[in-house]
Scaffold this active site. Structure first.
Site, mmCIF file in Angstrom:
data_model
loop_
_atom_site.group_PDB
_atom_site.id
_atom_site.type_symbol
_atom_site.label_atom_id
_atom_site.label_comp_id
_atom_site.label_asym_id
_atom_site.label_seq_id
_atom_site.Cartn_x
_atom_site.Cartn_y
_atom_site.Cartn_z
ATOM 1 N N ARG A 107 4.006 1.677 1.997
ATOM 2 C CA ARG A 107 3.284 0.687 1.188
ATOM 3 C C ARG A 107 3.467 0.997 -0.293
ATOM 4 O O ARG A 107 3.522 2.169 -0.704
ATOM 5 C CB ARG A 107 1.804 0.737 1.548
ATOM 6 C CG ARG A 107 0.920 -0.290 0.840
ATOM 7 C CD ARG A 107 1.257 -1.692 1.246
ATOM 8 N NE ARG A 107 0.140 -2.620 0.980
ATOM 9 C CZ ARG A 107 0.281 -3.925 0.880
ATOM 10 N NH1 ARG A 107 1.477 -4.463 1.006
ATOM 11 N NH2 ARG A 107 -0.773 -4.699 0.661
ATOM 12 N N THR A 395 6.517 -12.406 4.488
ATOM 13 C CA THR A 395 6.781 -11.079 5.030
ATOM 14 C C THR A 395 7.831 -11.232 6.113
ATOM 15 O O THR A 395 8.250 -12.332 6.427
ATOM 16 C CB THR A 395 5.448 -10.500 5.586
ATOM 17 O OG1 THR A 395 4.519 -10.399 4.495
ATOM 18 C CG2 THR A 395 5.595 -9.139 6.214
ATOM 19 N N ASP A 435 -2.710 -7.793 -3.623
ATOM 20 C CA ASP A 435 -3.459 -7.545 -2.389
ATOM 21 C C ASP A 435 -4.742 -6.761 -2.647
ATOM 22 O O ASP A 435 -5.583 -6.634 -1.754
ATOM 23 C CB ASP A 435 -2.590 -6.771 -1.382
ATOM 24 C CG ASP A 435 -1.826 -7.696 -0.447
ATOM 25 O OD1 ASP A 435 -2.002 -8.919 -0.558
ATOM 26 O OD2 ASP A 435 -1.060 -7.197 0.387
ATOM 27 N N SER A 460 -3.434 -4.004 3.391
ATOM 28 C CA SER A 460 -2.486 -4.943 3.972
ATOM 29 C C SER A 460 -3.038 -5.457 5.292
ATOM 30 O O SER A 460 -4.070 -4.989 5.787
ATOM 31 C CB SER A 460 -1.143 -4.235 4.204
ATOM 32 O OG SER A 460 -0.257 -5.028 4.964
ATOM 33 N N SER A 461 -2.340 -6.443 5.878
ATOM 34 C CA SER A 461 -2.651 -6.902 7.234
ATOM 35 C C SER A 461 -1.488 -6.668 8.197
ATOM 36 O O SER A 461 -1.555 -7.084 9.350
ATOM 37 C CB SER A 461 -2.994 -8.401 7.223
ATOM 38 O OG SER A 461 -4.187 -8.632 6.515
ATOM 39 N N GLY A 482 2.966 -13.114 8.114
ATOM 40 C CA GLY A 482 1.934 -14.145 8.150
ATOM 41 C C GLY A 482 0.687 -13.842 7.359
ATOM 42 O O GLY A 482 -0.361 -14.429 7.623
#
Length: 577
Positions: A107, A395, A435, A460-461, A482
């Site tokens: 990340r 993404t 984010d 993040s997701s 997404g």
């Protein structure tokens, strides 16, 4: 198998096929696909060029990690709107040799000069999203390349330089602009036009988006990748490439950033412990914080475990209601607790405790929606307050299984479509710092868990996932792009395979139902639309929206057969031998 169970399986298969045909009418669906099978090795990625590069590397004796490196380099070229070496990534790797599960955190990080007021205006109010996004302010230290290099050092077979050759060749010879890339340029033309390098590359001499079929070459990226191939990742973080990145970020007219050469040189990926939890006869594992995806997926599975989903139609109001309620509970916890664990104490074990999840599950009624859920209290953490962050959907995801049985599931991103729109050395820089929560404090002056801090990684997701059988062998690698819908997309695919015995392609084709602790989103143009009245009768606020997931999956059979699938909502493919 009992007759009732047999009929249930047949019904579920029929539902998956019906959902696939219903998807044909939507704007994003192009074809009906059968799953791809292979006996030895397989990859699946978001663009055929990337998948072909991964298969080329596997055929040369490369490992799953080698294939992931090659695919990421090609995606940097052919899918620049979604991911690249200017962004970050999370990678799960399972070793067939010793059963070790590595969770690599690549990340992005905030510069050391980033402060909690990074996204506040002169009056102390949050900036508008696009004012924050475009330019240098939102650029974090890119982490994907360093992470891939560390994973390669640990699990690579082929020389580092070999993994870059497919992308270098393609960048020099050129590739045809796809419909998806063209559409992304059309959608982002105004922002692209605001930054000279991106405009020169993505727009023609009259300022129009490059047409479908245009042969696009990128000599600058070929040179960049050649330097990294020859000199290693330090060429990116300490050499000429790093100087160009910093100059572009600091020198951006109108929205300069705070990135320094010292930030680039100091970046290191983190090898973290995967988060895992049982689900029926399986063990499901994902990425830990700073992504919220792994915890969210496991929490949703945990609260759904008491319901006999296998007996329900996968495309029904009953199933959609349960999935939506599970999403409410998971996102309530996500927004309160999850952030960079190096800065915030995230109660991972408590959030995944089976007793805690059973208590959360008891809040779900089969007859009525709970409405907006509140976060649970696995621990007494009154010091934390929820924080949002925009977490928008641009993404990519890829999966790989090599000839030795090693497995990779990797999600990678530049954040928004075309990231910050700053282009350096033929690639785009991320805007991942958006984010973070723009407001660092709540109304009572308490710190938001996902607030900006120097050196911190934004929440993040992303949810790269691997599921295992009772013997500890991997049975499914899956994930999706997404934005904040990623956990919901990933959950849907897992349920399709693990509960409804669908093949991966049928599971990926299931229409989406996602709830992020607000409205229940139903995928437009699919069978999910018809569920709206029944869900509204249960108290759901329903929205029918486009949901362009980009799921990729590989299932591993008990006999070793590989079955791969790529989401028909995008342009990816699965390839194997």
């Amino acid at each position: 198998m009992t007759h009732s169970r047999l009929f249930a399986v047949i019904g579920h298969l029929a539902a998956g096929i019906a959902a696939a045909f219903l998807l044909l009418g939507s704007a994003h669906a192009r074809d009906v696909r059968a799953p791809v099978t292979a006996q030895t090795q397989m990859v699946a990625a978001a663009n055929p060029h990337a998948a072909e590069a991964g298969r080329e590397i596997l055929r040369a004796g490369g490992s799953a990690v080698d294939a992931a490196v090659a695919m990421q380099m090609v995606l940097t070229l052919v899918e620049p709107q979604s991911s690249g070496i200017g962004g970050g990534a999370f990678l799960l790797h399972w070793s067939a040799q010793d059963g070790a599960l590595d969770a690599w955190d690549g990340r992005e990080k905030a510069p050391e000069a980033a402060t909690p007021d990074l996204f506040l205006d002169d009056q102390g109010q949050p900036l508008k999203f696009f004012d924050a996004l475009v330019g240098g302010r939102a650029v974090g230290v890119p982490g994907a390349l360093a992470m891939l290099a560390a994973a390669h050092e640990r699990q690579g077979n082929l020389p580092w330089a070999d993994l870059f050759q497919p992308a270098i060749r393609l960048a020099r010879s050129g590739f045809e602009v796809s419909q998806r890339l063209h559409d992304a340029i059309v959608a982002g033309r105004d922002l692209i036009a605001s930054r000279t390098a991106a405009a020169t590359y993505f727009l023609d001499a009259t300022g129009d988006p490059l047409p479908v079929g245009h042969v696009l070459r990128n000599a600058a990226l070929a040179d960049t990748l050649s330097q990294i191939a020859e000199k290693g990742p330090r060429a990116f973080y300490e050499g000429e490439i790093a100087r160009k990145i910093v100059a572009a970020v600091q020198g951006d007219v109108g929205n300069p950033g705070r990135l320094e050469m010292s930030d680039m040189a100091a970046y290191r990926p983190v090898l973290r412990e995967a988060v895992c939890a049982p689900y029926r006869a399986h063990r499901v594992c994902g990425m830990p914080p700073p992504t919220s995806g792994g915890i969210a997926v496991l929490q949703m599975l945990g609260v759904l475990q008491r319901f006999d989903l296998a007996a329900l139609d996968p495309v029904s109001a009953e199933t959609a209601h349960l999935i939506a309620e599970a999403g409410r509970l998971a996102f309530a916890d996500r927004n309160l607790y999850v952030a960079d664990p190096d800065y915030v104490e995230v109660p991972v074990d408590a959030l995944l405790d089976r007793g805690y999840l059973a208590r959360r599950s008891a809040l779900i009624s089969v007859d009525a929606s709970m409405g907006k859920a509140t976060a649970g209290r696995p621990l007494d953490r009154a010091d934390l307050v929820p924080g949002a962050g925009f977490d928008v959907p641009s993404t990519s995801h890829l999966v790989a299984v090599d000839a030795d049985g090693n497995v990779v599931s990797m999600t990678t991103s530049v954040e928004f479509r075309f990231g910050s729109h700053l282009m350096v050395g033929g690639f785009l820089l991320n805007n991942q710092l958006t984010d973070f929560s723009f407001r660092p404090l709540d109304a009572d002056g308490r710190v938001v868990a996902n607030a900006v801090q120097p050196g911190k990684r934004p929440r993040s997701s992303m949810s790269p996932t691997i599921a295992f059988d009772e013997a500890g062998k991997p049975v499914l690698a899956v994930g999706s792009p997404g934005g904040s819908r990623i956990p919901g997309y990933t959950l849907r695919a897992l349920l399709g395979v693990l509960d409804w015995d669908l093949d991966p392609q049928a599971a990926l084709d299931l229409p989406h139902v996602v709830n992020r602790n607000g409205a229940t989103d139903l995928e437009a143009g699919t069978a999910a639309e018809a569920l709206a009245p029944a869900l509204e009768s249960k108290g759901h606020e329903v929205r029918v929206v486009e949901m362009t997931s980009g799921l990729h999956a590989i299932a591993i059979g008990t006999d070793g057969t590989l079955t791969g699938a790529a989401d028909r909502r995008r342009e990816g493919v699965a390839l194997g031998d």
